[in-house]
Design a protein around this motif. Structure first.
Motif, PDB file in Angstrom:
ATOM      1  N   VAL A 204       1.097  -1.264  -0.465  1.00 48.39           N
ATOM      2  CA  VAL A 204      -0.262   0.010   0.122  1.00 48.39           C
ATOM      3  C   VAL A 204       0.686   1.100  -0.177  1.00 48.39           C
ATOM      4  O   VAL A 204       0.647   2.015  -0.730  1.00 48.39           O
ATOM      5  N   VAL A 205       1.773   1.227   1.062  1.00 49.95           N
ATOM      6  CA  VAL A 205       2.836   2.291   1.430  1.00 49.95           C
ATOM      7  C   VAL A 205       4.213   2.232   1.754  1.00 49.95           C
ATOM      8  O   VAL A 205       4.090   0.972   2.256  1.00 49.95           O
ATOM      9  N   ARG A 206       5.110   2.369   1.651  1.00 48.86           N
ATOM     10  CA  ARG A 206       6.127   2.071   1.966  1.00 48.86           C
ATOM     11  C   ARG A 206       7.019   3.495   2.903  1.00 48.86           C
ATOM     12  O   ARG A 206       6.777   4.885   1.876  1.00 48.86           O
ATOM     13  N   GLY A 207       7.640   3.498   3.970  1.00 51.75           N
ATOM     14  CA  GLY A 207       8.195   4.630   4.578  1.00 51.75           C
ATOM     15  C   GLY A 207       9.919   4.253   4.666  1.00 51.75           C
ATOM     16  O   GLY A 207      10.084   3.482   5.375  1.00 51.75           O
ATOM     17  N   LEU A 208      10.499   5.461   4.662  1.00 53.01           N
ATOM     18  CA  LEU A 208      11.885   5.340   6.188  1.00 53.01           C
ATOM     19  C   LEU A 208      12.110   6.421   6.738  1.00 53.01           C
ATOM     20  O   LEU A 208      11.749   7.791   6.408  1.00 53.01           O
TER      21      LEU A 208
ATOM     22  N   ASP B 295       3.874   3.354  -4.887  1.00 54.88           N
ATOM     23  CA  ASP B 295       4.517   2.958  -5.997  1.00 54.88           C
ATOM     24  C   ASP B 295       5.232   4.203  -6.826  1.00 54.88           C
ATOM     25  O   ASP B 295       6.253   4.606  -7.628  1.00 54.88           O
ATOM     26  N   ASN B 296       6.511   4.203  -5.855  1.00 54.08           N
ATOM     27  CA  ASN B 296       8.172   4.237  -6.264  1.00 54.08           C
ATOM     28  C   ASN B 296       8.139   5.647  -6.047  1.00 54.08           C
ATOM     29  O   ASN B 296       9.250   6.982  -6.489  1.00 54.08           O
ATOM     30  N   ALA B 297       7.072   6.564  -6.617  1.00 60.10           N
ATOM     31  CA  ALA B 297       6.909   7.972  -5.947  1.00 60.10           C
ATOM     32  C   ALA B 297       6.566   8.240  -4.187  1.00 60.10           C
ATOM     33  O   ALA B 297       6.268   8.145  -3.246  1.00 60.10           O
ATOM     34  N   VAL B 298       7.616   9.502  -4.413  1.00 57.35           N
ATOM     35  CA  VAL B 298       7.764  10.248  -2.637  1.00 57.35           C
ATOM     36  C   VAL B 298       6.504  11.188  -2.905  1.00 57.35           C
ATOM     37  O   VAL B 298       5.933  11.992  -4.013  1.00 57.35           O
ATOM     38  N   VAL B 299       5.163  10.936  -1.431  1.00 60.91           N
ATOM     39  CA  VAL B 299       3.662  11.127  -1.486  1.00 60.91           C
ATOM     40  C   VAL B 299       4.143  12.055  -0.461  1.00 60.91           C
ATOM     41  O   VAL B 299       3.456  13.117  -0.296  1.00 60.91           O
ATOM     42  N   ALA B 300       5.732  12.307   0.472  1.00 60.65           N
ATOM     43  CA  ALA B 300       5.657  12.854   1.736  1.00 60.65           C
ATOM     44  C   ALA B 300       6.570  12.775   2.414  1.00 60.65           C
ATOM     45  O   ALA B 300       7.454  12.440   2.588  1.00 60.65           O
ATOM     46  N   GLU B 301       7.580  13.849   2.261  1.00 62.43           N
ATOM     47  CA  GLU B 301       9.115  14.097   3.622  1.00 62.43           C
ATOM     48  C   GLU B 301       8.792  14.905   4.690  1.00 62.43           C
ATOM     49  O   GLU B 301       8.136  16.135   4.217  1.00 62.43           O
ATOM     50  N   ARG B 302       9.391  14.788   5.632  1.00 62.70           N
ATOM     51  CA  ARG B 302       9.128  15.283   6.913  1.00 62.70           C
ATOM     52  C   ARG B 302      10.518  15.454   7.405  1.00 62.70           C
ATOM     53  O   ARG B 302      11.084  14.098   7.444  1.00 62.70           O
TER      54      ARG B 302
END
Length: 337
Positions: free
Chosen positions: A28-32, A49-56
């Motif tokens: 569904v989604v991945r995070g780091l 899907d390999n696109a950055v949707v958020a960066e904090r």
């Protein structure tokens, strides 16, 4: 309410996590969570899907707080509408010793067993326990499960897992090679077999995991023959802040002649050596590489030493196997080389 599985890989310098659909197991989604990306802040990145949707950027380097913030971001971005959607949490854990060889449901007793091995992996085991504590707090209805790195090395023969020290050190104290990064090496083996179009039982591989921590595994007929890490994750390759293999005589020398205590030596070998210790710049390969390209001589020396030691140990594993069908690279450094 759509049920989901949360998977967490709590490492020494980063936390990778992913949400998966309960029925299809599709991501569904991945995070780091990257503790090394910024000097005084933690960077949290969410991808779909390999696109950055958020960066904090998170203002704390505290492990529990950063993991909690990252998982909270899944709710903020509406990947979770209700925390009860998380039906199970899967944790990649470092060490189960000779006691835990298979995946388990995490109970207080299991956490007690894991805690016993903290002296062997002080950078990793507390991280895994922190991640368990956070997910137990955030998702109290979810089943917490653990998969152990050491499990992949359960079939290493005694000639490979024993050290040439008095046998009683093993029989009475349990000192032996355990091997680490097992879940990564197991996946790399299966993926390589898939790419080669051959069953794992029919190929011989060297899998090489290069990241903040690094190791390589010789694999024959679907089973690990040996791993470059040993009793602790300190053995083997030169790493970000870890020394890797050094002459044991150095340890007693600096204690006897330069007054270092066992605690000081342990801290230096785990946290002030490797790329950081040699370069004087950073334990992050990216920072050392940038410094080397800018003409920093010790940074270049650190990179040369790193590459030399990887080549030397891969060569030793190749001789051990006798035949190598594929050399497989994974991990952040290898993936971006």
């Amino acid at each position: 309410m759509t049920m989901k599985i949360l998977v967490i890989n709590a490492g020494s310098s980063s936390v990778k996590f992913g949400l998966f659909d309960w029925e299809t197991l599709s991501p569904v989604v991945r995070g780091l969570v990257d503790f090394n990306a910024r000097p005084s802040e933690t960077q949290i990145t969410i991808r779909q899907d390999n696109a950055v949707v958020a960066e904090r950027l998170f203002s704390s380097k505290k492990y529990r707080d950063a993991v909690s913030a990252a998982l909270g971001l899944l709710e903020e971005l509406h990947f979770l509408s209700n925390r009860r959607e998380i039906r199970a949490v899967g944790h990649r854990l470092i060490h189960g010793g000779e006691t835990i060889r298979e995946p388990v449901i995490i109970t207080p007793e299991i956490k007690d067993i894991i805690s016993q091995f903290i002296p062997l992996a002080p950078l990793h085991i507390p991280a895994g326990l922190h991640a368990i504590e956070v997910t137990e707090s955030l998702f109290p209805d979810a089943v917490q499960t653990g998969v152990f790195d050491t499990g992949f090395f359960a079939h290493i023969p005694p000639a490979a897992y024993l050290y040439p020290v008095p046998y009683e050190w093993y029989s009475e104290w349990g000192i032996r090679r355990f091997g680490y990064h097992g879940t990564s090496h197991a996946y790399a083996m299966e993926r390589a077999a898939e790419m080669l179009g051959r069953p794992v039982e029919a190929i011989r591989l060297i899998t090489c995991h290069l990241g903040q921590g690094s190791s390589a595994t010789a694999i024959a007929e679907g089973k690990a023959v040996t791993n470059t890490m040993g009793f602790t994750p300190l053995e083997g390759f030169m790493m970000g802040t870890r020394s890797g293999t050094v002459d044991p005589g150095i340890i007693t020398y600096v204690q006897r002649h330069h007054g270092l205590t066992a605690d000081q030596v342990e801290r230096i070998l785990h946290s002030q050596s490797g790329l950081l210790g040699v370069s004087g710049v950073s334990g992050d390969y990216r920072e050392v590489l940038r410094a080397a390209r800018a003409g920093h001589q010790r940074a270049q020396l650190a990179l040369d030493m790193y590459a030399y030691r990887v080549r030397a140990m891969l060569g030793a594993l190749a001789v051990t196997l006798g035949k190598v069908d594929a050399l497989v690279f994974t991990g952040g450094i290898a993936e971006n080389a």
